[in-house]
Design a protein around this motif. Structure first.
Motif, PDB file in Angstrom:
ATOM      1  N   UNK A  92       0.955  -1.214   0.030  1.00 12.68           N
ATOM      2  CA  UNK A  92      -0.007  -0.022   0.100  1.00 12.68           C
ATOM      3  C   UNK A  92       1.031   1.186  -0.200  1.00 12.68           C
ATOM      4  N   UNK A  93       0.553   2.179  -1.031  1.00  8.55           N
ATOM      5  CA  UNK A  93       1.181   3.236  -1.070  1.00  8.55           C
ATOM      6  C   UNK A  93       0.780   4.368  -0.276  1.00  8.55           C
ATOM      7  N   UNK A  94      -0.938   4.371  -0.254  1.00  3.88           N
ATOM      8  CA  UNK A  94      -1.392   5.326   0.404  1.00  3.88           C
ATOM      9  C   UNK A  94      -2.537   4.665   1.257  1.00  3.88           C
ATOM     10  N   UNK A  95      -2.579   5.295   2.539  1.00  2.00           N
ATOM     11  CA  UNK A  95      -3.667   4.887   3.421  1.00  2.00           C
ATOM     12  C   UNK A  95      -4.238   6.252   3.973  1.00  2.00           C
ATOM     13  N   UNK A  96      -5.702   6.152   3.464  1.00  2.00           N
ATOM     14  CA  UNK A  96      -6.356   7.575   4.135  1.00  2.00           C
ATOM     15  C   UNK A  96      -6.785   7.157   5.406  1.00  2.00           C
ATOM     16  N   UNK A  97      -7.651   8.060   6.050  1.00  2.41           N
ATOM     17  CA  UNK A  97      -8.034   8.342   7.277  1.00  2.41           C
ATOM     18  C   UNK A  97      -8.978   7.103   7.367  1.00  2.41           C
ATOM     19  N   UNK A  98      -9.834   6.958   6.534  1.00  4.45           N
ATOM     20  CA  UNK A  98     -11.115   5.564   6.507  1.00  4.45           C
ATOM     21  C   UNK A  98     -10.313   4.314   6.472  1.00  4.45           C
ATOM     22  N   UNK A  99      -9.194   4.090   5.923  1.00  5.59           N
ATOM     23  CA  UNK A  99      -8.460   2.840   5.738  1.00  5.59           C
ATOM     24  C   UNK A  99      -7.788   2.737   7.131  1.00  5.59           C
ATOM     25  N   UNK A 100      -7.364   3.718   7.468  1.00  3.42           N
ATOM     26  CA  UNK A 100      -6.593   3.637   9.218  1.00  3.42           C
ATOM     27  C   UNK A 100      -7.512   3.296  10.029  1.00  3.42           C
ATOM     28  N   UNK A 101      -8.601   3.992  10.051  1.00  2.00           N
ATOM     29  CA  UNK A 101      -9.859   3.658  10.910  1.00  2.00           C
ATOM     30  C   UNK A 101     -10.207   2.116  10.763  1.00  2.00           C
ATOM     31  N   UNK A 102     -10.289   1.606   9.631  1.00  2.00           N
ATOM     32  CA  UNK A 102     -10.738   0.146   9.544  1.00  2.00           C
ATOM     33  C   UNK A 102      -9.648  -0.776   9.824  1.00  2.00           C
ATOM     34  N   UNK A 103      -8.401  -0.257   9.941  1.00  2.00           N
ATOM     35  CA  UNK A 103      -7.270  -1.106  10.360  1.00  2.00           C
ATOM     36  C   UNK A 103      -7.253  -1.278  11.957  1.00  2.00           C
ATOM     37  N   UNK A 104      -7.819   0.021  12.518  1.00  2.00           N
ATOM     38  CA  UNK A 104      -8.140  -0.038  14.032  1.00  2.00           C
ATOM     39  C   UNK A 104      -9.402  -0.784  14.370  1.00  2.00           C
ATOM     40  N   UNK A 105     -10.336  -0.647  13.695  1.00  2.00           N
ATOM     41  CA  UNK A 105     -11.398  -1.390  13.969  1.00  2.00           C
ATOM     42  C   UNK A 105     -11.391  -3.173  13.931  1.00  2.00           C
ATOM     43  N   UNK A 106     -10.616  -3.416  12.703  1.00  2.00           N
ATOM     44  CA  UNK A 106     -10.171  -4.795  12.599  1.00  2.00           C
ATOM     45  C   UNK A 106      -9.385  -5.348  13.903  1.00  2.00           C
ATOM     46  N   UNK A 107      -8.545  -4.555  14.530  1.00  2.00           N
ATOM     47  CA  UNK A 107      -7.713  -4.734  15.529  1.00  2.00           C
ATOM     48  C   UNK A 107      -8.627  -4.936  16.591  1.00  2.00           C
ATOM     49  N   UNK A 108      -9.494  -4.111  16.830  1.00  2.00           N
ATOM     50  CA  UNK A 108     -10.572  -4.026  17.943  1.00  2.00           C
ATOM     51  C   UNK A 108     -11.376  -5.179  17.970  1.00  2.00           C
TER      52      UNK A 108
END
Length: 171
Positions: free
Chosen positions: A52-68
């Motif tokens: 991934x070359x770009x991670x926007x705020x939505x994708x960043x939140x999704x990674x956090x949600x996946x971890x939760x």
């Protein structure tokens, strides 16, 4: 519809994101991962984002949600391969990702999840040959012991193998 493959390795699920992660694909990944954690009883999830070359705020939140979600389902998540530009972007966006552990490499990520990482003899030969650091023939077939569960005994050499506890000199 496109799906990101989820591989099972022991009690871990491995995800390597090799495509641009648009919003719907991220949501699908979240759903697929939570279902697979429950179905397999996985204790860890490793997500490789090195492509991934770009991670926007939505994708960043999704990674956090996946971890939760994973944590609620009794699995730990580690994200590996984050590029410096991606890390800088996440910091600039002020995106805090609680519960998301990170590692620079796949090997380090597996170690964080408690997976035993071993390099086969042929892999070491290829690495040594590429670096020009060939072992002397007297060590042919030597496989170093790796730390970790069931890691084995430390090697003894020199004076320690003579039974004198490594002491040298006159007695």
């Amino acid at each position: 519809m496109d799906r990101i493959p989820i591989l099972k390795m022991g009690n871990l699920l491995l995800v390597s994101i090799q495509v641009d992660l648009h919003d719907q694909l991220a949501l699908d990944l979240q759903d697929d991962l939570s279902e697979r954690i429950v179905a397999t009883g996985a204790r860890g999830v490793l997500i490789d984002i090195s492509a991934l070359e770009i991670v926007d705020s939505f994708i960043g939140r999704m990674l956090s949600t996946i971890a939760s979600l994973s944590r609620l389902l009794d699995a730990e998540t580690v994200v590996v391969g984050m590029r410096p530009a991606v890390a800088i972007t996440l910091v600039e966006l002020g995106l805090y990702m609680p519960g998301v552990r990170t590692a620079l490499t796949l090997e380090h990520g597996l170690a964080l999840l408690g997976a035993e990482v071993r390099v086969s003899r042929s892999d070491e030969d290829e690495i040594d040959d590429a670096q020009g650091d060939r072992e002397p023939d007297g060590l042919a077939g030597y496989a170093p012991v790796r730390a970790g569960p069931g890691g084995g005994e430390p090697a003894t050499t020199g004076a320690a193998s003579r039974g004198d506890g490594g002491r040298t000199g006159d007695r």
